[in-house]
Write an enzyme that holds these catalytic residues in place. Structure first.
Site, PDB file in Angstrom:
ATOM      1  N   TYR A 193     -11.252  -9.706   3.034  1.00 13.30           N
ATOM      2  CA  TYR A 193     -10.948  -8.358   2.528  1.00 13.30           C
ATOM      3  C   TYR A 193     -11.886  -8.050   1.371  1.00 13.30           C
ATOM      4  CZ  TYR A 193      -8.023 -10.250  -1.350  1.00 13.30           C
ATOM      5  OH  TYR A 193      -7.551 -10.907  -2.460  1.00 13.30           O
ATOM      6  N   VAL A 204     -16.868  -4.312  -1.389  1.00 13.08           N
ATOM      7  CA  VAL A 204     -16.591  -4.173  -2.826  1.00 13.08           C
ATOM      8  C   VAL A 204     -16.498  -2.695  -3.213  1.00 13.08           C
ATOM      9  CG1 VAL A 204     -17.155  -5.024  -5.152  1.00 13.08           C
ATOM     10  CG2 VAL A 204     -17.896  -6.316  -3.148  1.00 13.08           C
ATOM     11  N   SER A 205     -15.561  -2.011  -2.550  1.00 13.83           N
ATOM     12  CA  SER A 205     -15.326  -0.578  -2.833  1.00 13.83           C
ATOM     13  C   SER A 205     -16.600   0.250  -2.769  1.00 13.83           C
ATOM     14  CB  SER A 205     -14.653  -0.401  -4.202  1.00 13.83           C
ATOM     15  OG  SER A 205     -13.401  -1.025  -4.242  1.00 13.83           O
ATOM     16  N   PRO A 247     -14.690  -6.369   1.734  1.00 15.52           N
ATOM     17  CA  PRO A 247     -16.005  -6.785   2.231  1.00 15.52           C
ATOM     18  C   PRO A 247     -17.165  -6.007   1.635  1.00 15.52           C
ATOM     19  CG  PRO A 247     -14.846  -5.497   3.897  1.00 15.52           C
ATOM     20  CD  PRO A 247     -13.859  -5.764   2.800  1.00 15.52           C
ATOM     21  N   SER A 296      -2.327 -14.846   3.245  1.00 15.74           N
ATOM     22  CA  SER A 296      -3.352 -14.124   2.497  1.00 15.74           C
ATOM     23  C   SER A 296      -3.348 -14.588   1.048  1.00 15.74           C
ATOM     24  CB  SER A 296      -3.078 -12.615   2.586  1.00 15.74           C
ATOM     25  OG  SER A 296      -4.052 -11.875   1.883  1.00 15.74           O
ATOM     26  N   GLN A 354      -6.456 -14.500   5.362  1.00 17.84           N
ATOM     27  CA  GLN A 354      -7.225 -13.376   4.814  1.00 17.84           C
ATOM     28  C   GLN A 354      -7.433 -13.627   3.326  1.00 17.84           C
ATOM     29  OE1 GLN A 354      -6.886  -8.542   4.255  1.00 17.84           O
ATOM     30  NE2 GLN A 354      -6.000  -9.430   6.093  1.00 17.84           N
ATOM     31  N   TYR A 385       0.863  -1.181   0.000  1.00 18.43           N
ATOM     32  CA  TYR A 385       0.000   0.000   0.000  1.00 18.43           C
ATOM     33  C   TYR A 385       0.898   1.230   0.000  1.00 18.43           C
ATOM     34  CZ  TYR A 385      -3.464  -3.373   1.854  1.00 18.43           C
ATOM     35  OH  TYR A 385      -4.274  -4.457   2.077  1.00 18.43           O
TER      36      TYR A 385
END
Length: 313
Positions: A204, A208-209, A206, A157, A177, A59
């Protein structure tokens, strides 16, 4: 407030609503991020009872870890838990690669500790599997670091069920994850294994943006990572909006937003004890916490299952 939950077999306990921080310094993922606003999101989360912050090397890259590290300095170490992830690296041509090499993972943990300005990381994930490292050997490297006190819990993940079983050959994996949401329930087949082996499943993507939060309509347009997601395109986008609309009755029954119903549904799944919705603004963090006030009825859970079947036709 809901009681804390234990991550796998570790001693790490966290509040069930965590904070995903890919919008805190994730300049390679989102346009026009305000770094000070991102740090304020972290502060707001911790001040309101959130304890787990989820970040990653990729990130930014690196920048999210740095900003999270700066923001948590204002709090005592027992007030927060940090989860971060590693596996990516860039070659001399700036091309992205994945490695689970044990020595590489140890170096990545050290680098994350430096960026976060911490003595230990509460939960460290292998972010993605590579194609050639035996997964139990990769996890064994993290177990060494756990024995040294540099990490407290071990996660993987984006591993398939077979890779997860190999990684957990010695019983060291605490958390997995995976992408999981109402539009993509394919990973539910992992729940049996995670339940039987005392592994916490954390989804992750969860909401959907924001698509599952009921925030959009047919005229909504996108210029970020959503623009390339088929869920946001053409007839599929319209179909998804119609499904989300069917959740509004349940949300109205509980006097909350659709997003709260979606997150509350996830917490009814076996071994799924923590959700990590992201947030770009502080008020979103506070809103997400309303999820824990919701107790879905069996009929509401069944209705959600019917609207969003596990495997699409």
């Amino acid at each position: 407030m809901m009681k804390k939950v234990q991550l796998g077999k570790s001693d790490v306990e966290v509040f069930p609503i965590a904070l995903g921080t890919n919008a805190v310094g994730g300049h390679n993922l989102y346009n026009n991020l305000d770094e000070e606003q991102g740090k304020e999101v972290v502060r707001t989360a911790l001040k309101n009872g959130v304890t787990l912050l989820d970040t990653a090397f990729i990130y930014g890259p690196e920048r999210s870890e740095e900003l999270v590290g700066e923001a948590v300095k204002e709090f005592s170490r027992d007030e927060y838990k940090i989860a971060t992830k590693g596996a990516h690296y860039f070659d001399e041509n700036n091309e992205e690669h994945i490695s689970n090499n044990p020595q590489f993972l140890k170096e990545q943990v050290e680098n994350s500790l430096r960026r976060l300005q911490l003595d230990y990381i509460d939960l460290y994930y292998i972010h993605f599997p590579d194609n050639d490292t035996p997964k139990d050997q990769a996890v064994a490297a993290l177990k060494e670091l756990k024995d040294q006190g540099k990490i407290k819990a071990i996660g993987v993940s984006n591993f398939s069920l077979e890779q997860l079983k190999e990684a957990n050959k010695d019983g060291y994996v605490d958390v997995v994850q995976m992408e999981y949401n109402l539009l993509n329930r394919g990973n539910e087949h992992i729940f049996n294994y995670t339940s039987e082996n005392d592994i916490t499943f954390i989804p992750y993507f969860p909401l959907v943006s924001g698509l599952l939060a009921g925030k959009y309509n047919k005229s909504s347009r996108f210029d970020d990572l959503r623009a390339d997601n088929p869920a946001f395109q053409g007839d599929k986008f319209k179909e998804n909006l119609e499904k989300v609309d069917k959740l509004r009755d349940i949300a109205d029954n509980h006097d909350v937003e659709v997003a709260h119903i979606v997150l509350a549904f996830y917490l009814t799944r076996p071994s799924l004890d923590v959700v990590i919705p992201g947030a770009k603004k502080s008020d979103q963090v506070v809103e997400n916490l309303k999820t824990l006030d919701i107790k879905l009825t069996d009929s509401e859970i069944e209705k959600i299952n019917q609207i969003f079947p596990i495997y699409a036709e």
